[in-house]
Write a protein that holds these residues in place. Sequence first.
Motif, PDB file in Angstrom:
ATOM      1  N   GLU A 143      -6.153 -11.332  -3.213  1.00 44.74           N
ATOM      2  CA  GLU A 143      -6.348 -10.172  -2.337  1.00 44.74           C
ATOM      3  C   GLU A 143      -6.277 -10.557  -0.862  1.00 44.74           C
ATOM      4  O   GLU A 143      -5.739  -9.796  -0.038  1.00 44.74           O
ATOM      5  CB  GLU A 143      -7.679  -9.478  -2.645  1.00 44.74           C
ATOM      6  CG  GLU A 143      -8.928 -10.326  -2.457  1.00 44.74           C
ATOM      7  CD  GLU A 143      -9.324 -11.111  -3.692  1.00 44.74           C
ATOM      8  OE1 GLU A 143     -10.511 -11.492  -3.782  1.00 44.74           O
ATOM      9  OE2 GLU A 143      -8.448 -11.325  -4.557  1.00 44.74           O
ATOM     10  N   ILE A 144      -6.776 -11.733  -0.499  1.00 41.60           N
ATOM     11  CA  ILE A 144      -6.756 -12.114   0.914  1.00 41.60           C
ATOM     12  C   ILE A 144      -5.360 -12.559   1.339  1.00 41.60           C
ATOM     13  O   ILE A 144      -4.941 -12.338   2.482  1.00 41.60           O
ATOM     14  CB  ILE A 144      -7.810 -13.206   1.202  1.00 41.60           C
ATOM     15  CG1 ILE A 144      -8.093 -13.265   2.713  1.00 41.60           C
ATOM     16  CG2 ILE A 144      -7.381 -14.566   0.721  1.00 41.60           C
ATOM     17  CD1 ILE A 144      -9.300 -14.109   3.055  1.00 41.60           C
ATOM     18  N   SER A 148      -9.344 -10.174  10.671  1.00 42.82           N
ATOM     19  CA  SER A 148      -8.435  -9.030  10.631  1.00 42.82           C
ATOM     20  C   SER A 148      -7.963  -8.640  12.029  1.00 42.82           C
ATOM     21  O   SER A 148      -6.766  -8.392  12.247  1.00 42.82           O
ATOM     22  CB  SER A 148      -9.131  -7.849   9.961  1.00 42.82           C
ATOM     23  OG  SER A 148      -8.295  -6.715   9.928  1.00 42.82           O
ATOM     24  N   ARG A 198      -2.574 -11.319   0.085  1.00 43.86           N
ATOM     25  CA  ARG A 198      -1.852 -10.057   0.263  1.00 43.86           C
ATOM     26  C   ARG A 198      -2.201  -9.416   1.608  1.00 43.86           C
ATOM     27  O   ARG A 198      -1.339  -8.850   2.288  1.00 43.86           O
ATOM     28  CB  ARG A 198      -2.176  -9.087  -0.873  1.00 43.86           C
ATOM     29  CG  ARG A 198      -1.471  -9.363  -2.176  1.00 43.86           C
ATOM     30  CD  ARG A 198      -1.480  -8.125  -3.082  1.00 43.86           C
ATOM     31  NE  ARG A 198      -2.826  -7.624  -3.297  1.00 43.86           N
ATOM     32  CZ  ARG A 198      -3.595  -7.951  -4.341  1.00 43.86           C
ATOM     33  NH1 ARG A 198      -3.131  -8.792  -5.261  1.00 43.86           N
ATOM     34  NH2 ARG A 198      -4.812  -7.437  -4.474  1.00 43.86           N
ATOM     35  N   GLU A 199      -3.470  -9.494   1.989  1.00 47.69           N
ATOM     36  CA  GLU A 199      -3.893  -8.934   3.273  1.00 47.69           C
ATOM     37  C   GLU A 199      -3.173  -9.633   4.428  1.00 47.69           C
ATOM     38  O   GLU A 199      -2.708  -8.978   5.372  1.00 47.69           O
ATOM     39  CB  GLU A 199      -5.403  -9.079   3.446  1.00 47.69           C
ATOM     40  CG  GLU A 199      -5.915  -8.532   4.781  1.00 47.69           C
ATOM     41  CD  GLU A 199      -7.382  -8.851   5.015  1.00 47.69           C
ATOM     42  OE1 GLU A 199      -7.985  -8.182   5.865  1.00 47.69           O
ATOM     43  OE2 GLU A 199      -7.915  -9.764   4.359  1.00 47.69           O
ATOM     44  N   ASP A 221       0.308  -8.341   4.690  1.00 50.12           N
ATOM     45  CA  ASP A 221       0.393  -6.990   5.236  1.00 50.12           C
ATOM     46  C   ASP A 221       0.089  -6.954   6.738  1.00 50.12           C
ATOM     47  O   ASP A 221       0.648  -6.128   7.461  1.00 50.12           O
ATOM     48  CB  ASP A 221      -0.583  -6.072   4.493  1.00 50.12           C
ATOM     49  CG  ASP A 221      -0.213  -5.891   3.023  1.00 50.12           C
ATOM     50  OD1 ASP A 221       0.955  -6.190   2.674  1.00 50.12           O
ATOM     51  OD2 ASP A 221      -1.084  -5.483   2.238  1.00 50.12           O
TER      52      ASP A 221
END
Length: 391
Positions: free
Chosen positions: A173-174, A146, A176-177, A180
Amino acid sequence: MTDLDTALGGREAYRAPGSGRRASHYRLLSQTLARIHDRIPLPEGSTLLAPPADEREEFFDGACRKRLVIYLLSQGCDWALKKAHGCTMCGHLAKQTRRLSIPQGDHQRQFFSVFDATDWSRYPILNLYNNGSFLNDAEIPAIDRSAILQAIGANPHIRMVVLESRPEFVREEIVRELRDLLPGKHVEIAIGLETIDDHRRAICINKGFTLRQYDRAAAIVTKYLKLRTYVLLKPPFYSEAEAAQDAVATIGHAFAVGSTTVSLEPCTIQAYTLSEYLSACGLYQAPWLWTIIEVVQRTAGLGKLVVGMFQFYPAPTLVPHNCDACNERVLERLRQYNRVLDPAAFEGLSCDCRSAWHDEMARAVTPFAERVIEATQRMNELLDQPQPGSG
């Protein structure tokens, strides 16, 4: 589920025709891979040093642009560290720390030692690799990933980012992360499909997943970001003609499921790999450069097709080639193709060695099962011999 089930991509792999034969072949090759990996010397590198990085080029947004490739040092690919022993042609494990622990925060320190010292106005493209799966929390801790992606996302000069992952770590989910954390950037998640053939992907490459699993990951990636697919030209046990035919079919599938970029990766010889021992036994040769051109000419019209130019860490000991008279000339034409993505770069290219290449393409080969059994026996005979300096 047994280790063998896992190695062959789960129970669904057994539903394919010939799966019993696949299991028998796999056991032989898995034992051989284990013996080869046992010969890798203890790690000499240190993650306290700046990670390797090199400058390359890629056609992007209408022009050939510079890209920086950074290799984060890690314990190694999770797949290679398991009992399945990783991919047959991959030598990355020899330059990783393997089972030595890397503390949380170390990947950030490695990354920023290069990132902060780089003039990013020169590099609109960043390829960030860890010689494994960037999306795997066991290889790159989520907090490190991150922080690294936030820094990249905040840098206005970096317009394109390429990260690599095996399909089992591609979760909605990862992805999408990533979207973003890297807003407004062209982000490609690269997956090594290598071949469309499930049986040969398991036996020749030991990839550990099925076409169905790749397709699932491709659907997730293309929902949010861009997909880059690696296609391996001439895996171990392939003839030259089989290699060309298989690569053409695999490239077609990769574009059909939504790949923005397909990277044709001609197989090389790296130390401590099954392909190295096959080569030492006289049972494998790296592909001809003419075969690379043949595949490109047949598939370049399908989408953005680039040719990987044999640049790996660690460096290969043997790369694809023709004859001494034309090697450099043909390699330069391949570099020209990558700069413009136009097969016209190959016009007028010829050499007397093309007749030998045609002969190789037409050569009759023994049945696949016989190739695998003979090769396994020959490699183990070689492995039975004492290593130089061992006594």
